[in-house]
Design an enzyme around this catalytic site. Structure first.
Site, PDB file in Angstrom:
ATOM      1  N   HIS A 105      40.839  -8.958  32.379  1.00 12.41           N
ATOM      2  CA  HIS A 105      39.041  -8.753  31.183  1.00 12.41           C
ATOM      3  C   HIS A 105      38.966  -7.529  31.499  1.00 12.41           C
ATOM      4  O   HIS A 105      37.627  -7.446  30.840  1.00 12.41           O
ATOM      5  CB  HIS A 105      38.238  -9.853  31.251  1.00 12.41           C
ATOM      6  CG  HIS A 105      37.800 -10.959  30.968  1.00 12.41           C
ATOM      7  ND1 HIS A 105      39.052 -12.018  32.041  1.00 12.41           N
ATOM      8  CD2 HIS A 105      37.514 -12.209  30.004  1.00 12.41           C
ATOM      9  CE1 HIS A 105      38.736 -13.419  31.190  1.00 12.41           C
ATOM     10  NE2 HIS A 105      38.229 -13.370  30.375  1.00 12.41           N
ATOM     11  N   GLY A 117      43.322 -10.662  26.761  1.00 11.42           N
ATOM     12  CA  GLY A 117      43.421 -12.059  26.516  1.00 11.42           C
ATOM     13  C   GLY A 117      41.968 -12.178  26.330  1.00 11.42           C
ATOM     14  O   GLY A 117      42.545 -13.480  25.937  1.00 11.42           O
ATOM     15  N   HIS A 118      41.553 -11.528  26.489  1.00  8.30           N
ATOM     16  CA  HIS A 118      39.645 -11.848  26.112  1.00  8.30           C
ATOM     17  C   HIS A 118      39.669 -11.322  24.689  1.00  8.30           C
ATOM     18  O   HIS A 118      38.812  -9.887  25.527  1.00  8.30           O
ATOM     19  CB  HIS A 118      38.662 -12.228  26.860  1.00  8.30           C
ATOM     20  CG  HIS A 118      37.009 -13.445  26.320  1.00  8.30           C
ATOM     21  ND1 HIS A 118      37.412 -12.461  25.057  1.00  8.30           N
ATOM     22  CD2 HIS A 118      37.214 -13.935  27.136  1.00  8.30           C
ATOM     23  CE1 HIS A 118      35.899 -14.188  24.907  1.00  8.30           C
ATOM     24  NE2 HIS A 118      36.135 -14.640  26.488  1.00  8.30           N
ATOM     25  N   HIS A 175      40.994 -21.006  22.474  1.00  9.15           N
ATOM     26  CA  HIS A 175      39.971 -20.626  23.169  1.00  9.15           C
ATOM     27  C   HIS A 175      38.651 -20.404  22.089  1.00  9.15           C
ATOM     28  O   HIS A 175      39.330 -19.571  21.560  1.00  9.15           O
ATOM     29  CB  HIS A 175      39.750 -19.686  24.061  1.00  9.15           C
ATOM     30  CG  HIS A 175      37.987 -19.267  25.069  1.00  9.15           C
ATOM     31  ND1 HIS A 175      37.690 -18.437  24.845  1.00  9.15           N
ATOM     32  CD2 HIS A 175      38.665 -19.771  26.854  1.00  9.15           C
ATOM     33  CE1 HIS A 175      36.898 -18.648  25.194  1.00  9.15           C
ATOM     34  NE2 HIS A 175      37.377 -19.237  26.711  1.00  9.15           N
ATOM     35  N   GLU A 210      38.789 -24.612  27.439  1.00  5.43           N
ATOM     36  CA  GLU A 210      37.361 -24.635  26.082  1.00  5.43           C
ATOM     37  C   GLU A 210      38.148 -24.233  24.615  1.00  5.43           C
ATOM     38  O   GLU A 210      37.280 -23.209  24.537  1.00  5.43           O
ATOM     39  CB  GLU A 210      36.514 -22.951  26.489  1.00  5.43           C
ATOM     40  CG  GLU A 210      36.379 -23.170  27.920  1.00  5.43           C
ATOM     41  CD  GLU A 210      35.828 -21.852  28.661  1.00  5.43           C
ATOM     42  OE1 GLU A 210      34.845 -22.004  29.786  1.00  5.43           O
ATOM     43  OE2 GLU A 210      36.548 -21.253  29.095  1.00  5.43           O
ATOM     44  N   GLU A 220      30.794 -24.411  23.097  1.00  5.37           N
ATOM     45  CA  GLU A 220      29.829 -23.678  24.443  1.00  5.37           C
ATOM     46  C   GLU A 220      28.395 -22.561  23.906  1.00  5.37           C
ATOM     47  O   GLU A 220      28.886 -21.942  21.885  1.00  5.37           O
ATOM     48  CB  GLU A 220      31.320 -22.304  24.848  1.00  5.37           C
ATOM     49  CG  GLU A 220      30.001 -21.710  25.687  1.00  5.37           C
ATOM     50  CD  GLU A 220      31.900 -20.605  26.312  1.00  5.37           C
ATOM     51  OE1 GLU A 220      33.045 -20.611  26.697  1.00  5.37           O
ATOM     52  OE2 GLU A 220      31.607 -19.951  26.902  1.00  5.37           O
ATOM     53  N   CYS A 230      28.024 -20.016  23.794  1.00  2.00           N
ATOM     54  CA  CYS A 230      28.708 -18.432  23.407  1.00  2.00           C
ATOM     55  C   CYS A 230      29.522 -18.895  22.018  1.00  2.00           C
ATOM     56  O   CYS A 230      29.328 -17.378  21.341  1.00  2.00           O
ATOM     57  CB  CYS A 230      29.709 -18.015  24.323  1.00  2.00           C
ATOM     58  SG  CYS A 230      28.121 -17.297  25.910  1.00  2.00           S
ATOM     59  N   CYS A 242      28.673 -15.974  31.356  1.00  3.39           N
ATOM     60  CA  CYS A 242      28.959 -15.567  29.505  1.00  3.39           C
ATOM     61  C   CYS A 242      27.267 -16.036  28.812  1.00  3.39           C
ATOM     62  O   CYS A 242      26.552 -14.623  28.156  1.00  3.39           O
ATOM     63  CB  CYS A 242      29.865 -15.822  29.338  1.00  3.39           C
ATOM     64  SG  CYS A 242      30.308 -17.206  28.580  1.00  3.39           S
ATOM     65  N   CYS A 243      26.735 -17.537  29.071  1.00  9.24           N
ATOM     66  CA  CYS A 243      25.449 -17.947  28.150  1.00  9.24           C
ATOM     67  C   CYS A 243      24.263 -16.925  28.278  1.00  9.24           C
ATOM     68  O   CYS A 243      24.214 -16.568  27.241  1.00  9.24           O
ATOM     69  CB  CYS A 243      25.958 -19.347  27.680  1.00  9.24           C
ATOM     70  SG  CYS A 243      27.300 -19.683  27.349  1.00  9.24           S
TER      71      CYS A 243
END
Lengths: 636, 636
Positions: A146, A195-196, A256, A308, A324, A326, A407-408
């Site tokens: 990340h 990856g994200h 995801h 997710e 989610e 997010c 994260c949210c």
């Protein structure tokens, strides 16, 4: 130091150089109370400070201190991406400082930045989890590390800062990081992706903010590189991080959900700025198919807890919806960019649905607890999470103050703080009102500035009144979205003249005078909504909506001892409002106890006498303690 | 060396000292062709060697060589629990050697044991993943390390060896390991449990095998210790490894399904051997509630991919059924132990359902590929896994030759090899036939040995004929299970006299003569099965069963271009057999394309003309290449 000629640019989170509509910023649109204004106040009063408290308490800002002190990796706390929540908090604070001029918050913002700055290395690299003795090497774990994701949030936060307060040390940190990314991952650098996804959308906006095309080019490289299987295969498959298929060859979102949505947002930015019609078409197709087949009635996205991730087409289990918070934010990001690019009201419809039913419901009434996932069917009353403890589980059935992966809360906070920017847009000959808030809007047409006030009790009531407060001496067009949920259309009142308008965009073109009013009247009374027959998981069930709100039933409103799992809706009778409360006609099923839940004759449960079932907005669920809850209810 | 007085004990996997029924072993029950005999042959011919090939190829036996050579941890391959699959393979081989006397397999068995033996440390500790320099310390990761789980499979394999071939080096290894466990985790040892139950059921049986009560006591300690939160909290919660609630306080299974089932099996053993009625009652309640509320129509267990866990009551999504093949094996283990303890036929019903619809369908027709998970609704045709590659994903939609976590192939292999033991039981005054196989059964009543042959084409046909081949000169009782699925009962023919029998147990008590026949006739024609109205995920749908078999539809049997997602069953017409093929009346729905899958009017898809839909046994699915498939089909 950054180029001080950079304009504050109205406080716009997204500022494409081209497109059907021109965004306004948080300077242009001011909310005053009402549904969203109240939430901005909650954000200011509680949510942001709550997040400040928790990033400190969890030690995620202290990770930077530890980096400076040389006590990493031993002193590191939190996950690989803990830095990112500090950055998302800073983004929320930056918008909020810009919106309110809160000097105390500005001091706190600068104090955090002062702790981050010394950690940045000479070449711009900045991360508390990698690169030191005893830590993984830089970019040694692109799948899960990340690092680029963290830069993405750093850069988005810097754009917020730069477009509100102006260039400063924080913006300079982001610029050095962005330069480092371009160097490390450019044409001659590491041929990989994160990856994200997140760096893509951030770099594209940083290019817009700075005017430096190299950031856009790097974003484009990342977009093009993804889907070519440079990331390792994992248990969930490379689809998890959208590395199985190139973005421009993908026709529906998969893997995801947050990753897919952030990537798509960056993809739209790159497509718009590079005039890449094919890429833009691919992304419009992705969003259209995802909306038509992989989205909950709430606007929520992500049908699997595992990974997710999005489910397959029409695989939308209400009781296992991940949805989610997010992903709600990500959906708003993507749809807003497509709204700007195309001007099509359906993207504003998606934003409205998602804001009211996913994003608004994440924080509780106190602003100090949050839903991470958003189930549409709470089968058992959730255990109350400890009021002052980090929750290890994303799936907590009641709102929790903080999460191991948190994260949210900061994502919702940055969205609330910048919400004004999503309300309206302008074009050379008018202004477009997309979201209905109480407040003031300033825009500009070719001939000069225009402004208006909006008054509404939406979504509780369906009347939205726009009053022109500043205008020019020529015709311009006021466009007002007529929401897609208003199947029967609405009534537009201009100068006392009524006309029926259909979902899409209602347009009033005239030489406006100060004091002119345009009123949109929508029927927000509760209505039944049925699922597409392909959504197997809610076959034979019905939901109730009211205006943009999805409603739900909670067991605390049922007769003693009953729970929502035995609810049956008498859908021959329309839902209605009784004493200000939406109600539907329902019965309770009495089930027989069985040893085995499958039989050769269809078990028809005994049904109670019909009664009036109170329904509440889904975003207000779980505010009255543990309860069972459901959106989709079987028909009697 | 072990006590050589130990009896081979008929080759019984489970040999309680008390209970309603006395188990027979693989020596007593010999299968000859038919549904299960063919599968035993497939196991002998293909599956076991396939597993031997893969544990070598994957390097999991070589881990023991590496331990001996001192090249660990560097040379270790596979997961923390890779040792366990070697042991499960050895268990399968041990039963198979016992069943067939295969000397070549016996030589291969001993060759593997010779590679394991030198790795055992002086105090009995044996594991390739822990305890060496550079590895984690022994028992430093009880949550995920699986050391006790590995011992459990070692010990179960040793029981198989000891009860077939007799005590040998392998049994001695297991005894040393079991002694070590009692020392390390006894009253004065580590007060912990293993993250994955398995040691409990293994130690209890080892106590039965050896006659040494200390192993039973250690098993009891592990059973009692669990549920007291000695394991760390994890994202899935401690429920994942059943450490949230003590076994005797748990009323329905929850968390990781295989873990819950293995634990329950050990719990029954401890309850039976320690005469703990409260514990036995708790486990019967667990199984009853799990069967009534948390089990798929296939007998499959585990509704969540996330955490491989049970869902909540009636949360049984067909398209996200995890229903791990190993959970099927675990369910057979638990239900068989309760059958022995209580004599109640419902446990044999559960075994039958699970064997036919979960366990039998894991291996493909070639015996070299396996389902790990067992979905009830395959929405998209699966990608064909590479024929000769390890699959990283448990969720592969076609059978795969091997998995990164490859518990299922060896688990099915050991079950097939020992299947005879689950067919019938004896008691001092008779014999009980629980599963219908073609073969021979030897038992004994108080007066002496009895024997019989069973002939049947079950489950394709419903006639089961038992012929007495050896008897005693006194009355005894032949009890035959009448399956619970046969709602209308069956016909029992004794000496030409017919009588109707109802689900449960049909009993014939007489002074049998050699050549006497008892015939049970069951109607195995296809029938409709409806779900309990509480199973939201399949509301308005119907399944078709035939005898013990759950049937399914596959897209390869549909008109060109159609897929199972558009199937509608005309349930007003009964399913039937046409030219030997079960069929149901179906229509295909034509769906309208929509932008948004929720609307104020119920979309009723256009339906095709009715046609005869071929249905196949669920266990035979996916044998004809990628296809969509479903068990539950909406009613037209």
């Amino acid at each position: 130091m950054p180029d001080t000629s950079l304009s504050l640019d109205h406080g716009r989170p997204v500022a494409p150089s081209t497109g059907a509509l021109r965004p306004l910023g948080i300077d242009d649109v001011r909310l005053r109370g009402g549904f969203w204004g109240d939430r901005q106040e909650l954000n200011h009063r509680a949510m942001i400070e709550h997040c400040e408290y928790w990033v400190e308490r969890a030690g995620w800002v202290a990770n930077f201190d530890a980096a400076r002190a040389g006590t990493l990796p031993g002193a590191h706390t939190g996950r690989e991406f803990a830095d990112s929540d500090v950055y998302k908090l800073l983004e929320a604070m930056a918008w909020e400082i810009g919106r309110t001029g809160d000097e105390a918050m500005d001091a706190r913002f600068r104090a955090i930045v002062d702790r981050i700055a010394p950690v940045q290395e000479a070449d711009g690299y900045l991360n508390t989890y990698f690169g030191r003795p005893g830590q993984g090497a830089r970019y040694s774990d692109l799948e899960w590390g990340h690092e680029l994701y963290c830069y993405g949030h750093l850069i988005q936060a810097a754009v917020a800062r730069g477009r509100t307060t102006g260039p400063d040390l924080f913006v300079e940190i982001a610029r050095r990081a962005a330069d480092h990314v371009c160097e490390a991952f450019g044409p001659d650098g590491i041929q990989g992706v994160c990856g994200h996804p997140e760096i893509e959308v951030a770099l594209a906006e940083f290019a817009r903010y700075t005017g430096d095309p190299k950031y856009l080019e790097q974003s484009r490289l990342f977009i093009e590189r993804r889907g070519h299987r440079t990331l390792a295969d994992i248990e969930f498959g490379r689809q998890y991080f959208q590395d199985d298929t190139p973005v421009r060859d993908t026709d529906v979102m998969a893997g995801h959900a947050v990753r897919a949505l952030y990537l798509a947002a960056g993809g739209v930015d790159v497509a718009v700025e590079t005039d890449d019609g094919e890429l833009l078409t691919a992304l419009k197709t992705q969003v259209a198919n995802t909306t038509a087949r992989r989205t909950y009635v709430t606007g929520g996205m992500g049908a699997h807890h595992e990974g997710e991730s999005f489910g397959l087409d029409f695989e939308l289990p209400p009781d296992r919806s991940y949805s989610e918070s997010c992903a709600g934010v990500g959906s708003v990001m993507v749809n807003f960019r497509l709204l700007l690019a195309t001007g099509e009201s359906r993207y504003a419809d998606a934003i409205e649905r998602t804001l009211y039913n996913v994003v608004a419901g994440s924080p509780g009434e106190d602003g100090t607890s949050f839903f991470y996932t958003n189930t549409l069917h709470q089968r058992v009353p959730g255990a109350t999470p400890p009021a002052d403890e980090q929750s290890p589980r994303a799936a907590s059935s009641l709102r929790a103050p903080w999460f191991e992966v948190s994260c949210c809360p900061t994502n919702v906070a940055r969205t609330f703080a910048s919400l004004g920017a999503y309300v309206a847009t302008s074009s050379p000959d008018g202004l477009q009102l997309h979201q209905f808030v109480t407040g003031t809007i300033r825009g500009a047409v070719a001939e000069g500035p225009i402004a208006m006030t909006v008054e509404t009790a939406y979504p509780d009531e369906g009347t939205i009144t726009v009053t022109v407060s500043e205008t020019v001496d020529s015709e311009w067009e006021l466009a007002i979205r007529v929401p897609g949920w208003a199947h029967a259309g609405g009534t537009l009142v201009v100068d006392g003249q009524e006309r029926t308008v259909v979902p899409g965009t209602a347009r009033v073109r005239r030489r406006f005078a100060v004091g002119d009013t345009v009123t949109l009247q929508l029927d927000v009374s509760p209505r039944l909504t049925y699922p597409d027959p392909r959504v197997d998981a809610v076959r034979g069930s019905v939901a109730v909506e009211a205006g943009p709100l999805v409603l739900c039933a909670e067991s605390v409103d049922l007769p003693e001892g009953a729970d929502v799992n035995s609810l049956r809706i008498v859908d021959a009778e329309a839902p209605r409002v009784r004493d200000g409360q939406p109600v539907a006609t329902a019965r309770l099923a009495g089930f027989e106890s069985t040893d085995w839940p499958y039989a050769d004759a269809l078990g028809r449960p005994a049904l109670s006498e019909p009664f009036e079932l109170p329904l509440i907005p889904y975003h207000r669920r779980a505010n009255r303690g543990p309860a069972t809850m459901r959106v989709w209810m079987p028909c009697a």
